[in-house]
Design a protein around this motif. Structure first.
Motif, PDB file in Angstrom:
ATOM      1  N   ARG A 394       0.337   1.829  28.423  1.00 45.19           N
ATOM      2  CA  ARG A 394       0.397   0.522  29.320  1.00 45.19           C
ATOM      3  C   ARG A 394       0.072  -0.310  29.195  1.00 45.19           C
ATOM      4  O   ARG A 394      -0.704  -0.213  30.687  1.00 45.19           O
ATOM      5  CB  ARG A 394       2.134   1.188  29.699  1.00 45.19           C
ATOM      6  N   GLY A 395      -0.189  -1.556  28.033  1.00 45.49           N
ATOM      7  CA  GLY A 395      -1.229  -2.315  29.333  1.00 45.49           C
ATOM      8  C   GLY A 395      -2.360  -2.254  28.632  1.00 45.49           C
ATOM      9  O   GLY A 395      -3.202  -3.489  29.308  1.00 45.49           O
ATOM     10  N   VAL A 402      -3.292 -12.023  22.756  1.00 44.85           N
ATOM     11  CA  VAL A 402      -2.451 -11.821  22.142  1.00 44.85           C
ATOM     12  C   VAL A 402      -2.246 -10.367  22.008  1.00 44.85           C
ATOM     13  O   VAL A 402      -3.406  -9.508  21.549  1.00 44.85           O
ATOM     14  CB  VAL A 402      -2.385 -12.292  20.000  1.00 44.85           C
ATOM     15  N   LYS A 403      -0.860  -9.655  22.629  1.00 47.59           N
ATOM     16  CA  LYS A 403      -1.036  -8.443  22.729  1.00 47.59           C
ATOM     17  C   LYS A 403      -0.803  -7.549  21.896  1.00 47.59           C
ATOM     18  O   LYS A 403       0.256  -7.522  21.902  1.00 47.59           O
ATOM     19  CB  LYS A 403      -0.656  -7.883  24.413  1.00 47.59           C
ATOM     20  N   ARG A 404      -0.618  -6.360  21.152  1.00 49.45           N
ATOM     21  CA  ARG A 404      -0.028  -5.766  20.260  1.00 49.45           C
ATOM     22  C   ARG A 404       0.651  -4.121  20.909  1.00 49.45           C
ATOM     23  O   ARG A 404      -0.086  -3.706  21.789  1.00 49.45           O
ATOM     24  CB  ARG A 404      -1.009  -5.006  19.506  1.00 49.45           C
ATOM     25  N   GLY A 405       1.332  -4.401  20.593  1.00 49.48           N
ATOM     26  CA  GLY A 405       2.719  -3.167  21.874  1.00 49.48           C
ATOM     27  C   GLY A 405       3.292  -2.469  20.899  1.00 49.48           C
ATOM     28  O   GLY A 405       3.829  -2.535  19.760  1.00 49.48           O
ATOM     29  N   SER A 577       3.931  -7.891  18.502  1.00 52.98           N
ATOM     30  CA  SER A 577       2.223  -8.703  19.755  1.00 52.98           C
ATOM     31  C   SER A 577       2.992 -10.024  20.135  1.00 52.98           C
ATOM     32  O   SER A 577       4.021 -10.525  19.921  1.00 52.98           O
ATOM     33  CB  SER A 577       1.568  -9.766  17.775  1.00 52.98           C
ATOM     34  N   VAL A 578       2.679 -10.152  21.445  1.00 53.02           N
ATOM     35  CA  VAL A 578       2.898 -11.144  22.138  1.00 53.02           C
ATOM     36  C   VAL A 578       1.710 -11.901  22.296  1.00 53.02           C
ATOM     37  O   VAL A 578       1.027 -11.513  22.695  1.00 53.02           O
ATOM     38  CB  VAL A 578       3.439  -9.613  23.404  1.00 53.02           C
ATOM     39  N   ILE A 691       2.593  -5.912  26.903  1.00 49.16           N
ATOM     40  CA  ILE A 691       1.820  -6.642  28.231  1.00 49.16           C
ATOM     41  C   ILE A 691       1.635  -5.786  29.393  1.00 49.16           C
ATOM     42  O   ILE A 691       1.398  -6.331  30.653  1.00 49.16           O
ATOM     43  CB  ILE A 691       3.049  -7.851  28.100  1.00 49.16           C
ATOM     44  N   GLY A 692       1.899  -4.396  29.450  1.00 51.86           N
ATOM     45  CA  GLY A 692       1.561  -4.174  30.630  1.00 51.86           C
ATOM     46  C   GLY A 692       2.903  -3.845  32.204  1.00 51.86           C
ATOM     47  O   GLY A 692       2.338  -3.160  32.921  1.00 51.86           O
TER      48      GLY A 692
END
Lengths: 714, 209, 327
Positions: A394-395, A402-405, A577-578, A691-692
């Motif tokens: 996480r995170g 842009v963060k992918r998860g 993606s954020v 995004i953690g």
């Protein structure tokens, strides 16, 4: 073959299992399909409703004289007379019929009405503010939760919420109705062709036989279109009062969203006890929900992992002045899946484990019959989503904006076939007609029935005529709960086998064989395995002389004869993606792995899952009924701020149906509901992973995502 | 002085033209020719300028290549006129506020929301509805592609989507996948058929998804 | 919809003559994308609707006096696809393309974009443009305000819905407005105003005036750009937008105009943000500074603090896009 209703072996099927395009497809895509809301009957009146502008009020006085004077208005019916209490915005007050829609609207505007406004409660997200609207359901304790939490190696806690959604069927609720003499002809927009006539008759205190229901197509229902409703009853009366002129009344969009059905909210504080290896040992939840003035039941918690040994559950139903809840594609399951899977994801994050591993680790807490399936599905979903490569703690998603998860959600559903009756008629000219009082709500019901019948008779699917949408046909239950395909395929299989047996009795002698030595394959009736001794289908049917064969078949849910069954699971993995600067979440991909029993038409089954996934995307990212505390109004009863995903908002969707011999031998299982369940959880968890930090409330709109990010920084 | 005079003159002319127009209508012709006598451009313009309604007005709509005469109040939308008076019910009334696209028609070659066009204002335009582009027997390629790719479930958004897709392809005959997504941003589906719609539009454009 | 008289004059003079001098009596119909919805919701109940699309002089996009003239009934699609605008007036093209529905772009007009009424959901529910309940209490500050203004003005908490307004202001456009006593010119910046009463309007137009054309000065060498933050890719209202116009001297910004959209009852000219850029070379850090400066005076409400961040980002990204600087 007499009385042998078993599905033909998977490998020998020629019609079932094929991806035929849907029967009514071309009617729909050329705009020729007539929905009830499309009907223009001679002499038809249009009706409009006056509905409450207040969330809670009493009608002080109502005067319809001016409405009756509006040119074109033919009648007014008051359903909330002076003294009546109104409990939500858009509750029905009066209905006006007129020669044109415009005149009916003018009539509604001309009604003089005074309200005594009463106090309302419309918001439930903060339980401390609902006062006496809260009704605790009592505590349920299993095992020894106190001990479990005392001995826990890890405890994870969180609070999660999912708001009220509205069905937003594109064809609004309503009907055309014509009450002439003793007969009511009723063209509703319904999921319940066989049952809605009886419901209307009961409301009008008439024998059910007097109501004739007809409906070719329905523009969406999703669980909200079963009853005849107030507007059906009053439109019928307006028709009668107008000497039997047909009356058309369909809700306008705002009324549709305000009160023609919604899915209850669900909020919960959840605490989990676990070992360091991820084994969950204890669960505590206190949840609350609203679905209008009836409160809101508890979502089934903990979801799927029902056998967690030590549990403490509390639930509070909250009565709010909002439109009444209706069944919504997998009632309470998407909420339960979201609450449970979010808690599991949070636990996994705390443990530094992959949530897939935590889910697999705890599969023993799921019902035994599904455990092995879930493990297979977790593996498959990991493969299709490229989990091992793309998942990170996480995170731990890099330094970019842009963060992918990735995230996961789970589902379970019943889906046994419902009560269904079918008549199959074989005509001397070789034509085949099946009749069921069922409906096609977008499932492809007509198409799959034809496939079953064609399979049974050795014919081509397009040779079969399927008649649905009339309550003169044999009773088939409402389409809800993913029960239709199992029900109608089983009843039409039985009816058609019965009809074929009769046909074989008729033709046996001319083939010099006994009826039980015959088979129907490749457009022929032949002696088993002997194509040389055969009659072409038409020639065989000619032997009937002038007498058609009509046989019936019934799927009795208490004894489905192995044709259909219940119980499915599924795993969905979301890849998102954020944009951490704007809080905007974009879907990269949603993977849906679903067990499915016997699949009659893979293309249509896949479409159900695509649709379910897209509904989940809407629910996870956009959809929310926004209530205003001060005015009691729904602020977004439109399609502009009641946001649905558009074609560019859904990313890619990958569906994996577990079509194999193991699944196939289970018989048919319903598929409409299950894939709508896990997606919201998967997406919400993917965002947390990206995004953690957990965004506690869906939909994951930019404001909520940014707020969560800010709290994390703080 | 002369300006005022001009204005008065214009008003007088408008009045005169209006009464002539009234006469024409009385004779059973809403607009255009009467026994070979055609309104001059000036007369026609002046007639339009005069207020009509609020009661029903005789109008003429060119729908699917056919001149259709009907009586509508000025407040009736093109969508409602087509659905309620011409029995062209392929276009659906869903949001009725220019958001969802279920009522999409093509007007003078461009896609529009028929729920936010007044019927009276659609006079003189070439209006194409879903009924005008094909039949179940002879479907438009876009309609066929929607069937082939199962781009529909309940089907209520489908006619609007087909029209939006046709309008899009008329302007972008060889679109990329991303252009398809961007080009159909004005239509909403509740059953979730977008995966099929994307494929259908690419297929109709002669491309494989 | 309440019944109304309909007229479709072919001359501007006639059209203006048909309009009442008091609001509500008459209304102008152009694209229809907003007015008809307002009428269906009985927010607007004009007795007469005057269609101005038949007035030839209100159409067309043409070069004029070094700049460009855009007729008021030019559609958003015509604007977005005009080769005369592409490149030189990128911020206008981008703003028009931000309306992600081809149907709306085909119908909606430039004048309509400027004159459309707020999307504030209290206003659309009938609580008036200042969104007050029966006792005069303001509903927005403590209500559902996540789409509302972070730069409220007086009692006005809605946001201007105009897509083109910010870009036109940034480019220094002037609007020609025609009324019974002739034409007047209004700077785009002066056109929008916050209403002071429930029956007030969001522009300086009088009830019997029509926006007839827009003049945008030459923008050769002025780097301009619009950036919208929208949740959906498909049709959706922006949450915050920024339009910038940068006059450059080599790599240095000599003059900057930055205008914010969807954050106040009018487009908001961000003077501090512009000043942060002037005399400097645009970098990602400088663009970030400009974003911060843009919201220095914002006054967010209970539920829209996140729009501060969105506005900062919109400014940053618009500036970088205009200057051709990569993140």
């Amino acid at each position: 073959m007499a009385g042998n209703y078993n599905w033909p072996p998977m490998e020998s099927r020629r019609q079932m299992g094929k991806s035929y395009t849907r029967f009514e497809g071309i009617e729909k895509s050329t705009g020729r399909a007539k929905y009830s809301s499309d009907l223009n009957r001679p002499g038809m009146l249009h009706a409009m409703m006056l509905t409450s502008p207040h969330a809670h009020a009493r009608v002080k006085s109502i005067d319809t004289a001016a409405a009756l004077k509006v040119p074109g208005v033919t009648g007014v019916r008051v359903v909330a007379a002076a003294g009546a209490e109104l409990n939500w915005v858009s509750q029905e007050i009066a209905i006006v019929a007129a020669n044109t829609e415009q005149a009916a609207r003018d009539g509604v505007r001309a009604i003089q009405i005074e309200y005594e406004v009463l106090p309302h409660v419309v918001k439930e997200d903060d339980l401390s503010k609902v006062g006496d609207r809260a009704t605790p359901a009592g505590e349920q304790v299993t095992g020894d939760p106190e001990k479990a939490f005392k001995e826990a190696e890890v405890i994870s806690e969180g609070q999660y919420g999912i708001p009220v959604l509205t069905h937003c069927c594109l064809e609004p609720h309503g009907q055309v109705i014509e009450w002439k003499g003793d007969v009511i002809n009723f063209w509703p927009s319904t999921q319940n062709v066989s049952g809605i006539g009886g419901d209307l008759a009961k409301n009008l205190e008439l024998p059910a036989t007097q109501v004739k229901v007809h409906m070719d197509h329905v523009g969406g229902g999703f669980g909200s279109k079963f009853p005849s409703d107030r507007w059906g009853v009053e439109a019928a009366r307006l028709s009668k009062e107008a000497g039997g002129r047909p009356v058309k009344l369909f809700l306008d969009r705002a009324t549709e969203l305000n009160m023609a059905g919604n899915r209850p909210s669900a909020f919960a504080k959840i605490k989990m006890a676990a070992k360091k290896d991820g084994t969950i040992t204890g669960w505590e939840s206190s949840s609350w929900a609203t679905g209008g003035m009836t409160g809101g039941g508890m979502a089934p918690l903990p979801y799927v992992y029902v056998n967690i040994p030590n549990k403490r559950l509390n639930h509070t139903a909250v009565k709010t002045n909002g439109g009444p809840l209706r069944a919504w594609r997998a009632p309470n399951h998407p909420q339960a899946s979201f609450l449970t899977c979010a808690a599991i994801e949070d636990l996994a994050a705390k443990l530094g484990m992959s949530p897939l591993d935590v889910m697999a680790k705890n599969v023993a807490w799921a019902v035994e019959a599904r455990r092995e399936t879930y493990l297979q599905q977790i593996k498959k979903a990991a493969e299709l989503s490229d989990w091992n490569k793309l998942w990170h703690r996480r995170g731990d998603s890099g330094s970019g904006v842009v963060k992918r998860g990735l995230g996961v959600g789970i589902c379970t559903w019943g889906g046994a076939g419902h009560l269904s009756n079918c008549n199959t008629t074989i005509h001397p000219d070789g034509s085949v007609v099946v009749e069921l009082g069922s409906q096609d709500i977008g499932t492809g019901t007509r198409t799959i029935i034809a496939q079953v019948v064609a399979e049974t008779l050795g014919l081509e699917t397009r040779d079969v005529k399927v008649n649905l949408g009339d309550n003169a046909y044999p009773q088939s239950n409402a389409s809800g709960g993913s029960t239709t395909v199992g029900g109608v395929c089983s009843s039409s299989r039985i009816a058609t086998v019965n009809a074929l047996d009769k046909l074989m009795e008729k033709v046996a002698s001319s083939l010099g064989a006994n009826a039980d030595q015959l088979e129907a394959v490749n457009g022929k009736i032949q002696v088993k395995g002997t194509p040389g001794k055969s009659l072409a289908w038409k020639a065989a049917c000619q032997k009937l002389g002038t007498q058609a064969i009509t046989e019936s078949g019934r799927n009795d849910p208490r004894n489905p004869r192995g044709l259909n069954t219940q119980g499915v699971g599924g795993i969905q993995v979301a890849d998102v993606s954020v944009d951490t600067e704007t809080g905007v979440v974009r879907m990269n991909k949603l993977v849906a792995v679903q067990d499915c029993g016997l699949i009659v038409n893979p293309r249509l089954a896949e479409s159900q899952i695509f649709g379910a996934c897209i509904m989940s995307i809407c629910g996870a990212l956009m959809e929310e009924r926004v209530m205003d505390a001060a005015t009691g109004r729904v602020l977004n009863p439109d399609m502009e701020f009641y946001k649905l995903a558009g074609i560019s908002d859904i990313g890619e969707i990958q569906v994996h149906l577990m079509i194999d011999a193991e699944q196939d031998k289970r018989g048919i299982v319903g598929l409409g509901e299950p894939p709508t369940i896990g997606g919201i959880a998967a997406i919400a968890n993917a965002v947390a992973n990206a995004i953690g930090v957990r965004v506690p409330m869906v939909p994951l709109t930019p404001d909520r995502v940014l707020m969560a990010l800010e709290e994390r920084r703080a | 002085m002369s300006k005022i005079h001009d204005e008065m003159d214009e008003k007088t002319r408008a009045k005169g033209a209006f009464s002539r127009r009234g006469f024409l209508r009385g004779a059973g012709v809403a607009s255009g020719a009467l026994g070979g006598a055609v309104l001059t451009e000036e007369q026609a313009e002046a007639a339009q300028a005069a207020a009509q309604g609020p009661g029903a007005v005789a109008i003429s709509l060119n729908v699917n290549g056919k001149e259709q005469k009907l009586n509508v109040e000025p407040r009736v939308t093109l969508l409602d006129a087509c659905r309620n008076q011409l029995d062209l019910t392929g276009a659906k009334r869903v949001c009725d506020r220019g958001t969802c696209g279920a009522c999409t028609m093509i007007m003078n070659g461009k896609v529009v929301y028929a729920c936010t066009v007044l019927a009276i204002d659609a006079q003189g335009r070439q209006i194409q509805t879903i009924e005008g582009i094909g039949t179940p027997q002879k479907p438009h390629p876009v309609s066929t592609a929607f069937v082939n790719n199962d781009a529909q479930q309940c089907g209520y958004c489908t006619p609007g989507f087909v029209m939006a897709a046709k309008g899009f392809l008329d302007r972008n005959p060889k679109p990329t996948y991303d252009q398809v997504k961007a080009g159909l941003g004005g239509n909403l589906c509740r059953c979730g058929t977008y995966v099929g719609v994307r494929k259908a539009v690419l297929e109709a454009a002669g491309k494989k998804g | 919809m309440q019944a109304f008289e309909y007229a479709s004059p072919s001359s501007l003079k006639e059209a203006v003559g048909m309009l009442s001098s008091s609001w509500g009596e008459t209304a102008v119909l152009a694209g229809g994308t907003d007015i008809l919805s307002l009428m269906k919701d009985y927010i607007a109940t004009p007795k007469k609707l005057v269609n101005i699309k038949g007035i030839k002089e209100l159409g067309g996009i043409a070069k004029q006096g070094g700049g460009i003239r855009i007729g008021a009934v030019v559609t958003m699609d015509e604007l977005a696809s005009s080769p005369l605008l592409r490149g030189e007036y990128a911020s206008l093209t981008q703003a028009a393309m931000g309306i992600a529905s081809p149907q709306i772009r085909n119908m909606g007009t430039v004048g309509g974009d400027l004159c459309q009424r707020p999307r504030c959901w209290y206003f659309r529910q009938g609580f008036g443009v200042l969104a007050k309940d029966g006792s005069g209490n303001a509903l927005v500050p403590n209500g559902e305000n996540k789409y509302h203004a972070i730069f409220p003005q007086g009692d006005a908490y809605f946001v201007s819905a105009s897509s083109l307004g910010p870009a036109l202001i940034a480019l220094g456009a002037k609007l020609k407005v025609t009324g019974p006593s002739g034409d007047r010119e209004v700077a785009a910046e002066q056109f929008f105003t916050a209403p002071k009463s429930a029956d007030g309007r969001e522009t300086v137009l009088a009830a019997n005036e029509i926006v007839t054309e827009i003049h945008v000065p030459a923008a050769k060498g002025i780097r301009n750009s619009t950036y919208e933050v929208r949740q959906k890719d498909a049709l959706d209202w922006p949450l915050a937008t920024a339009s910038v116009a940068l006059t450059m001297k080599g790599n240095t910004v000599s003059k900057a105009r930055i205008v914010l959209g969807h954050v106040g009852p009018t487009p908001v000219v961000a003077e501090e943000a512009a000043r942060a850029l002037e005399g400097k070379t645009v970098t990602a850090d400088l663009a970030t500074e400009a974003g911060k400066a843009a919201v220095a005076n914002a006054k967010p409400l209970s539920g829209n603090g996140y729009k501060l961040q969105l506005t900062r980002v919109a400014v940053k990204r618009a500036v970088m896009q205009a200057a051709g600087v990569r993140a």
